[in-house]
Design an enzyme around this catalytic site. Structure first.
Site, mmCIF file in Angstrom:
data_model
loop_
_atom_site.group_PDB
_atom_site.id
_atom_site.type_symbol
_atom_site.label_atom_id
_atom_site.label_comp_id
_atom_site.label_asym_id
_atom_site.label_seq_id
_atom_site.Cartn_x
_atom_site.Cartn_y
_atom_site.Cartn_z
ATOM 1 C CE LYS A 65 -1.299 1.957 4.621
ATOM 2 N NZ LYS A 65 -0.993 0.833 3.722
ATOM 3 C CG ASP A 106 -0.263 -2.894 4.324
ATOM 4 O OD1 ASP A 106 -1.442 -3.293 4.256
ATOM 5 O OD2 ASP A 106 0.040 -1.683 4.288
HETATM 6 P P1 NAP Z 1 3.372 4.575 -2.888
HETATM 7 O O1 NAP Z 1 3.965 4.512 -1.536
HETATM 8 O O2 NAP Z 1 2.930 5.881 -3.458
HETATM 9 O O3 NAP Z 1 4.445 3.913 -3.918
HETATM 10 C C1 NAP Z 1 4.174 3.867 -5.300
HETATM 11 C C2 NAP Z 1 5.212 2.993 -5.984
HETATM 12 O O4 NAP Z 1 4.829 2.831 -7.358
HETATM 13 C C3 NAP Z 1 6.620 3.605 -5.991
HETATM 14 O O5 NAP Z 1 7.550 2.545 -5.886
HETATM 15 C C4 NAP Z 1 6.659 4.275 -7.366
HETATM 16 O O6 NAP Z 1 7.978 4.419 -7.865
HETATM 17 C C5 NAP Z 1 5.914 3.254 -8.184
HETATM 18 N N1 NAP Z 1 5.349 3.802 -9.417
HETATM 19 C C6 NAP Z 1 4.312 4.682 -9.527
HETATM 20 N N2 NAP Z 1 4.054 4.936 -10.829
HETATM 21 C C7 NAP Z 1 4.960 4.216 -11.548
HETATM 22 C C8 NAP Z 1 5.201 4.050 -12.936
HETATM 23 N N3 NAP Z 1 4.458 4.686 -13.857
HETATM 24 N N4 NAP Z 1 6.190 3.223 -13.329
HETATM 25 C C9 NAP Z 1 6.948 2.555 -12.409
HETATM 26 N N5 NAP Z 1 6.758 2.663 -11.061
HETATM 27 C C10 NAP Z 1 5.769 3.491 -10.643
HETATM 28 O O7 NAP Z 1 2.093 3.624 -3.004
HETATM 29 P P2 NAP Z 1 1.777 2.303 -2.164
HETATM 30 O O8 NAP Z 1 0.984 2.649 -0.973
HETATM 31 O O9 NAP Z 1 3.032 1.520 -2.010
HETATM 32 O O10 NAP Z 1 0.787 1.541 -3.167
HETATM 33 C C11 NAP Z 1 1.247 0.933 -4.374
HETATM 34 C C12 NAP Z 1 0.123 0.091 -4.961
HETATM 35 O O11 NAP Z 1 -0.173 -0.979 -4.048
HETATM 36 C C13 NAP Z 1 -1.191 0.858 -5.156
HETATM 37 O O12 NAP Z 1 -1.799 0.380 -6.330
HETATM 38 C C14 NAP Z 1 -2.017 0.464 -3.949
HETATM 39 O O13 NAP Z 1 -3.405 0.495 -4.197
HETATM 40 C C15 NAP Z 1 -1.554 -0.975 -3.741
HETATM 41 N N6 NAP Z 1 -1.713 -1.450 -2.356
HETATM 42 C C16 NAP Z 1 -2.441 -2.559 -2.178
HETATM 43 C C17 NAP Z 1 -2.587 -3.081 -0.921
HETATM 44 C C18 NAP Z 1 -3.401 -4.326 -0.746
HETATM 45 O O14 NAP Z 1 -3.730 -4.660 0.397
HETATM 46 N N7 NAP Z 1 -3.718 -5.044 -1.822
HETATM 47 C C19 NAP Z 1 -1.982 -2.465 0.191
HETATM 48 C C20 NAP Z 1 -1.215 -1.306 -0.029
HETATM 49 C C21 NAP Z 1 -1.094 -0.802 -1.328
HETATM 50 P P3 NAP Z 1 8.855 5.732 -7.512
HETATM 51 O O15 NAP Z 1 9.470 5.459 -6.167
HETATM 52 O O16 NAP Z 1 9.841 5.805 -8.605
HETATM 53 O O17 NAP Z 1 7.895 6.900 -7.497
#
Ligand code: NAP
Length: 274
Positions: A65, A106
């Protein structure tokens, strides 16, 4: 026949093909939606190659992305978010541009998921937990819709950095998250907490309340512990499949110019999730 698709690595688990193809079927559009899995550092080559092959539109997912920004002419919102999840080749095909247009749907996914559930955003206090890709999209979407946004993230610096880019937002670590949520109208979980461990939740139940609307970006499982406890507290709940649906609906509308058949796409998505 038009070909649309998704690039990601991995993409084997993607729910987008049945969702989009249900949309084409419902409107009688002669099109297919396929998945491509290029090597992780090949975003630009993959996008250029898809365009050369006549692909009409591409969705882009992890880990491409951010890199996709380099291969497109980004729409202002995609540029502000710093990530592209939808590429439209029409401007190149029609001779209007050298590069395809890059969008971030998104953010529309968050906004339209709330509006579908009659949740008012304008003038409300919103908390976004997470400052990764989903968190960035949610924070810009809510701020642009008129909310006062607080970003809370495990790594506090990422929250502060994001908040500096989002109009009127504040950012911090997780220390005062409970108090922030207790005082908020809108909550978005944009972390992966609750996905791998269904017993985990980003916000303890004691802070949830009946005046809150909660969107959990996590869609597998579809009913997370956060949403279950939010419903128990009397909150309005919006599961992650709604965000997934509406980011797809927005892409569908950009590509086809037609109003997406939301019900048909939602039915296909939910059938796949179940
Ligand atoms: P990402 O860029 O890897 O970001 C992950 C986020 O989660 C970061 O803010 C990270 O914090 C935090 N995190 C991870 N493990 C954690 C923990 N144990 N405790 C507290 N915070 C934690 O991932 P992303 O693409 O944003 O995706 C995040 C979630 O959204 C995923 O579950 C994904 O499947 C979902 N999602 C859904 C959609 C939808 O259309 N429904 C679209 C996009 C994403 P740090 O910065 O401290 O590492």
């Amino acid at each position: 026949m038009q070909v649309y698709g998704l690039i990601g690595n991995p993409v084997g688990h993607s729910l987008s093909p049945p969702m989009h193809e249900a949309g084409y079927g419902s409107l009688g559009i002669d099109a297919r939606y396929v998945t491509f899995e290029p090597a992780p550092d090949d975003a630009a080559e993959a996008i250029e190659g898809a365009g050369a092959l006549g692909v009409a539109g591409l969705n882009v997912t992890v880990p491409f992305k951010q890199d996709a920004l380099e291969a497109v002419d980004p729409a202002p919102l995609a540029e502000r978010i710093g990530a592209v999840n939808t590429v439209d080749f029409a401007p190149v095909r029609e001779g209007d541009a050298d590069r395809p247009r890059g969008h971030n749907t998104d953010a529309a996914g968050v906004k339209r998921a709330f509006s579908h559930h009659d949740v008012e955003i304008d003038g409300r206090d919103a908390v976004v937990v997470g400052a990764g890709g989903a968190g960035r999209a949610a924070a810009f979407a809510l701020a642009d819709a008129g909310a006062a946004v607080h970003v809370a993230n495990r790594t506090a610096e990422r929250a502060v950095e994001l908040a500096e880019a989002v109009p009127g937002a504040t950012g911090a670590g997780l220390d005062d998250l409970g108090d922030r949520v207790a005082a908020a109208d809108v909550l978005v979980n944009a972390t992966s907490v609750g996905m791998d461990d269904p017993d985990a939740t980003p916000v303890p139940a004691e802070h949830l309340h009946g005046d809150l609307a909660v969107l959990d970006a996590v869609y597998a499982p579809i009913e997370t512990r956060l949403l279950r406890e939010a419903a128990d507290a009397g909150a309005t709940t919006v599961d992650g499949a709604w965000m997934l649906l509406f980011q797809g609906v927005e892409a569908f509308e950009i590509w086809t110019g037609a109003d997406a058949p939301v019900e048909a796409m939602n039915a296909a998505l939910r059938a796949e999730l179940e």
